[in-house]
Enzyme design. Structure first.
Site, PDB file in Angstrom:
ATOM      1  N   SER A  42      -4.738  -5.761   6.553  1.00  0.00           N
ATOM      2  CA  SER A  42      -4.821  -4.520   5.773  1.00  0.00           C
ATOM      3  C   SER A  42      -6.113  -3.785   6.037  1.00  0.00           C
ATOM      4  CB  SER A  42      -4.803  -4.852   4.276  1.00  0.00           C
ATOM      5  OG  SER A  42      -3.504  -4.906   3.792  1.00  0.00           O
TER       6      SER A  42
ATOM      7  N   HIS B  56      -6.811  -1.752  -3.393  1.00  0.00           N
ATOM      8  CA  HIS B  56      -6.388  -1.867  -1.995  1.00  0.00           C
ATOM      9  C   HIS B  56      -6.373  -0.507  -1.304  1.00  0.00           C
ATOM     10  CE1 HIS B  56      -3.414  -2.631   1.286  1.00  0.00           C
ATOM     11  NE2 HIS B  56      -3.942  -3.847   1.289  1.00  0.00           N
TER      12      HIS B  56
ATOM     13  N   ASP C 173      -0.247   3.645   0.355  1.00  0.00           N
ATOM     14  CA  ASP C 173      -0.884   2.449  -0.198  1.00  0.00           C
ATOM     15  C   ASP C 173      -0.801   2.473  -1.723  1.00  0.00           C
ATOM     16  OD1 ASP C 173      -2.886   0.271  -0.568  1.00  0.00           O
ATOM     17  OD2 ASP C 173      -3.246   0.577   1.551  1.00  0.00           O
TER      18      ASP C 173
END
Ligand SMILES: *[C@@H]1O[C@H](CO)[C@@H](O)[C@H](O)[C@H]1NC(C)=O
Ligand SMILES: *[C@@H]1O[C@H](CO)[C@@H](O)[C@H](O)[C@H]1NC(C)=O
Ligand SMILES: *[C@@H]1O[C@H](CO)[C@@H](O)[C@H](O)[C@H]1NC(C)=O
Ligand SMILES: *[C@@H]1O[C@H](CO)[C@@H](O)[C@H](O)[C@H]1NC(C)=O
Ligand SMILES: *[C@@H]1O[C@H](CO)[C@@H](O)[C@H](O)[C@H]1NC(C)=O
Ligand SMILES: *[C@@H]1O[C@H](CO)[C@@H](O)[C@H](O)[C@H]1NC(C)=O
Ligand SMILES: *[C@@H]1O[C@H](CO)[C@@H](O)[C@H](O)[C@H]1NC(C)=O
Ligand SMILES: *[C@@H]1O[C@H](CO)[C@@H](O)[C@H](O)[C@H]1NC(C)=O
Length: 774
Positions: free
Chosen positions: A559, A222, A146
């Site tokens: 996600s 994220h 990620d």
């Protein structure tokens, strides 16, 4: 540049990057994929020789005057062979003819699967399970590929977690802002990828030692969010400025995390993702969690998809790969990451809802959706107007209505609450908010039927989002009054919202482009307004006056759903150390829930019963998955057969697998339905043809003596029969095969859905099916 201009630039760049790559004879990065690494299983002896041979291969196609290009951008050698390098199209084409090369393709840019880039949001995290399993120490390791990690977050404390498992072979890479001490017994590894990693091999530049700059630190949020959702420590009293207050934790608090920073806000390059997967396998992770994908428009064939290729070899080495299915719903054929050796995850809502109330001057009250930390009260009322009524000169009304950048007259906007529509989806709501905020508006009411159920985080700016019906009532009010006024109250939260879960509007739908003979997505998990750790967001307008930046954020997307499944898989692995990744996947699928919190079948966001192209087998239920009764052990041979049926030549399959595997005599695409998968899909069943029979084999993981009875839930007109109807297991027969017959005499055309169930007195093994009647 203002933030707005910057954001708009990034936004344009996003479209550039996702456009097909323009071919030319200038060198560009290519991935050269060469199949399984014969020394894969822990033997690293021959790599130096192999590397030299691969350099020779490169120099055989690159002309000597360009010899500075004879180096590897990335080199893969642990689980699979290959490299990335700067090549012209012509050189790439010559290389592709080489026997050792399985495929060669321009390095693609993949996207993070948050919704519409900046539209992130909320809610409760974790899987409501665990208490009775609290004391099982977990050695399960999740590799999160990620944007990196913010190690100081309370979610990554390692209090009470045992020593790092001795089998762990990973590293904690340092950077100027990331120390060895940033890793601990929770974050046991961290890597990042500099572009020039392997450039020292170049002959002419042999002296040039490129230093890698960077660090595993997350500058987007994220990666921190997904890692803490998958395996964060338990943090009490977590909230987003008071919203979604509760306990934040990962699927199983003592699971370890290894970080592979392969992405930035602009996306992730395929060559780096392959490198990260190769490293993760070598380091010894059990599960790889990737909330990343190609855009479905560009999901090309299997041999050009870095995630599919990397995941194939991870599967060979016993590593389970869990991926997000994408945020391009609700249309069919939008799911990505749909190869059979991955777990593909859809997103659902949870039982929490965020509302921002709109009060109109005429006393009408509307509940819009949104997460806004504004400080407005009932007494702060402002003029309200429609975007097209405050258009700047010479701007088409259609643009002003949609609040395009530059379409509004700032003098007329200042001090008002602006109503914008979303008839043109090209401008995301984060941009619209910045447009009116830049013009000093007091608030934004957005009319957007599609995204209204996906609460948008507008920071401290007053914001509320409504559907078309409420929207036209507000517009009518504006039109019917001389001095219309309104206010937008700060967000309030509804808990125990019913019904929940609901399939998220944005969640990508099956079938996948790859094949209609594997059912995708596989499972669904929470992905709307998920509360988890983030990086401190100091951006102006995101932190309420006098508050510190929140260590938690509310985000939405597949996600956020993906790491819930990774965390659940780690939980199962912690209890059942010996289970293979196929068994864990099967357990999660056949025990998934298909009803909501009012006891009715799960629905989509238009209140229709959801189907397996939306939810796969259903919403995961980690506790039930601990005791599935029976499992489907999809094997590496199944996947090699899949390659044959899919149409890849036996010669290539032998290079991919480094075996002398032979394809079955009859290798047609419809045989894919026969691989031993925990769900069934038949891409085409002719009404006039006879029956279609698929085979499955189950393994008993419950008590040795068991008798399972089958039953069928099929739509009218579709005949579904199971042979044998009863299956007995004993100490000496743990495995059993059965056949399922499908015949479509009177079924309606198109996809028909249903499920077959095998049950004993303790277990219900549910196998969903999708049959496309032609
Ligand atoms: C877990 O262990 C602690 C301390 O050893 C003990 O107090 C607690 O009751 C245990 N919890 C469960 C659910 O067994
Ligand atoms: C290579 O590096 C060494 C020391 O790092 C230096 O002494 C030498 O001059 C360099 N050679 C070239 C050709 O740059
Ligand atoms: C939770 O945190 C808030 C401040 O964010 C505090 O006011 C409240 O007392 C805390 N509650 C508990 C149970 O610790
Ligand atoms: C609300 O917050 C804004 C921005 O922080 C501030 O300028 C304004 O004075 C506040 N209004 C009230 C009523 O507190
Ligand atoms: C407002 O009223 C005018 C005239 O009655 C009409 O042409 C216009 O379409 C209305 N606008 C909206 C947004 O309803
Ligand atoms: C959804 O559908 C069910 C029946 O199919 C109905 O009872 C319920 O009222 C509907 N809910 C909404 C919000 O429309
Ligand atoms: C919900 O399902 C129904 C029936 O399959 C379908 O017509 C509708 O388009 C779906 N709605 C969404 C938002 O996916
Ligand atoms: C090829 O297949 C035979 C049996 O079919 C097996 O014994 C042999 O080990 C295989 N060779 C390789 C290189 O995999």
């Amino acid at each position: 540049m203002t933030t707005l201009q910057q954001l708009y630039l990034v936004f344009c760049l996003f479209f550039l990057l996702t456009s097909p790559i323009i071919s030319n004879q200038n060198p560009q990065p290519y991935v050269i994929y060469m199949g399984s690494s014969s020394n894969g299983k822990g033997v690293h002896g021959a790599t130096a020789i192999a590397k030299l041979a691969h350099l020779q291969l490169l120099s055989s196609v690159i002309p000597s005057q360009d010899s500075e290009r004879i180096y590897f951008l990335h080199y893969y050698s642990h689980a699979f062979k290959g490299f990335s390098a700067m090549l012209t199209e012509n050189e790439a084409s010559i290389l592709s003819g080489h026997d050792e090369v399985v495929s060669i393709f321009p390095d693609p840019v993949l996207q993070l699967h948050t919704t519409r880039s900046w539209d992130f949001l909320e809610a409760a995290s974790g899987i409501q399970s665990n208490y009775e399993y609290q004391n099982i120490s977990s050695d399960a390791i999740i590799g999160v590929i990620d944007t990196g990690i913010w190690p100081e977050s309370p979610s990554f404390k390692d209090d009470g977690i045992g020593e790092i498992p001795s089998r762990w072979k990973g590293v904690c890479m340092e950077g100027s802002d990331f120390k060895k001490s940033s890793c601990n017994r929770k974050i046991i590894g961290a890597r990042y990828y500099g572009i020039k990693e392997f450039s020292v091999q170049s002959k002419s530049n042999s002296n040039k030692t490129h230093r890698m700059t960077g660090s595993p630190r997350d500058f987007d949020g994220h990666g921190t969010h997904t890692a803490s959702t998958a395996a964060g420590a338990t943090v009490g009293n977590a909230s987003y400025y008071g919203l979604a207050r509760g306990v934040a934790r990962g699927g199983y608090p003592s699971t370890r995390i290894a970080i592979y920073k392969a992405c930035s806000l602009e996306g992730c390059s395929g060559s780096v993702i392959l490198k990260a997967i190769d490293d993760a396998i070598k380091d010894g992770v059990d599960i790889i969690s990737m909330s990343i994908g190609m855009n479905f428009n560009f999901e090309s064939d299997l041999l050009h998809d870095p995630i599919a290729l990397g995941a194939f070899h991870a599967q060979e080495m016993g590593v389970l790969v869990v991926c997000s299915g994408g945020n391009d719903g609700p249309d069919p054929f939008t799911v990505v990451n749909s190869a059979p050796w991955m777990v593909t995850v859809a997103a659902s809502s949870i039982d929490r809802d965020f509302k921002s109330t709109i009060l109109l001057g005429n006393g009408k009250i509307f509940q819009g959706s949104g997460i806004s930390l504004s400080n407005l009260t009932r007494s702060n009322t402002y003029p309200i107007t429609f975007g097209e009524e405050v258009a700047s000169d010479f701007t088409p009304f259609s643009e002003a209505r949609n609040c395009f950048p530059g379409s509004l007259n700032s003098r007329k906007v200042e001090g008002k609450i602006i109503v914008c529509t979303s008839t043109d989806p090209s401008i995301p709501r984060a941009i619209k908010k910045l447009v009116v905020e830049d013009d000093k508006a007091k608030g934004l009411v957005l009319i957007d039927e599609a995204e209204k159920d996906l609460p948008f985080d507008s920071g401290i700016f007053p914001f509320s989002e409504v559907g078309n019906i409420v929207g036209s009532q507000i517009l009518n009010y504006i039109n019917s009054t001389k001095n219309p006024t309104a206010t937008i109250l700060p967000t309030t939260e509804t808990r125990r919202f019913k019904p929940a879960p609901i399939v998220a509007y944005f969640s990508s739908r099956g079938p996948g482009w790859l094949t209609q003979n594997i059912l995708k997505p596989d499972v669904m998990a929470p992905g709307v307004a998920i509360l988890a750790a983030t990086i401190p967001n100091k951006e102006e307008g995101s932190v309420p006056n006098g508050r510190k930046p929140s260590p938690f954020a509310l985000r939405s997307g597949t996600s956020m759903a993906c790491p819930h499944v990774s965390g659940a898989a780690a939980f199962i692995k912690s209890v059942h150390h010996k289970w293979s990744s196929a068994m864990i996947k099967s357990a999660l699928m056949t025990t998934a829930t298909v009803s909501n919190n009012i006891g009715r079948p799960l629905t989509n966001s238009s209140n229709h019963t959801s189907n397996p192209h939306e939810i796969g087998a259903g919403e995961i239920n980690p506790l039930k998955a601990l005791d599935p009764g029976l499992v489907f052990e999809t094997t590496p041979i199944d996947y090699l057969n899949f390659f044959c049926y899919y149409g890849i030549s036996q010669k290539k399959i032998r290079v991919i697998s480094q075996t002398n595997f032979s394809c079955p005599k009859h290798s047609s695409e419809d045989r894919i339905s026969n691989i031993n998968y925990p769900s069934i899909s038949i891409g085409k069943l002719d009404r006039n043809q006879g029956a279609k029979i698929v085979r499955r084999t189950v393994t008993n993981v419950g008590s040795p003596n068991a008798l399972y009875v089958s039953s069928v839930d099929a739509p009218p007109g579709l005949v579904v029969k199971i042979y044998p109807t009863k299956i007995a297991f004993s100490k000496n027969s743990r495995r059993a095969s059965f056949r399922v017959l499908f015949q479509s005499k009177e079924a309606s055309r198109g996809y028909n859905f249903g499920a077959i169930t095998l049950s004993d007195d303790r277990h219900v093994v549910r196998i969903v099916f999708a049959v496309n009647i032609d």
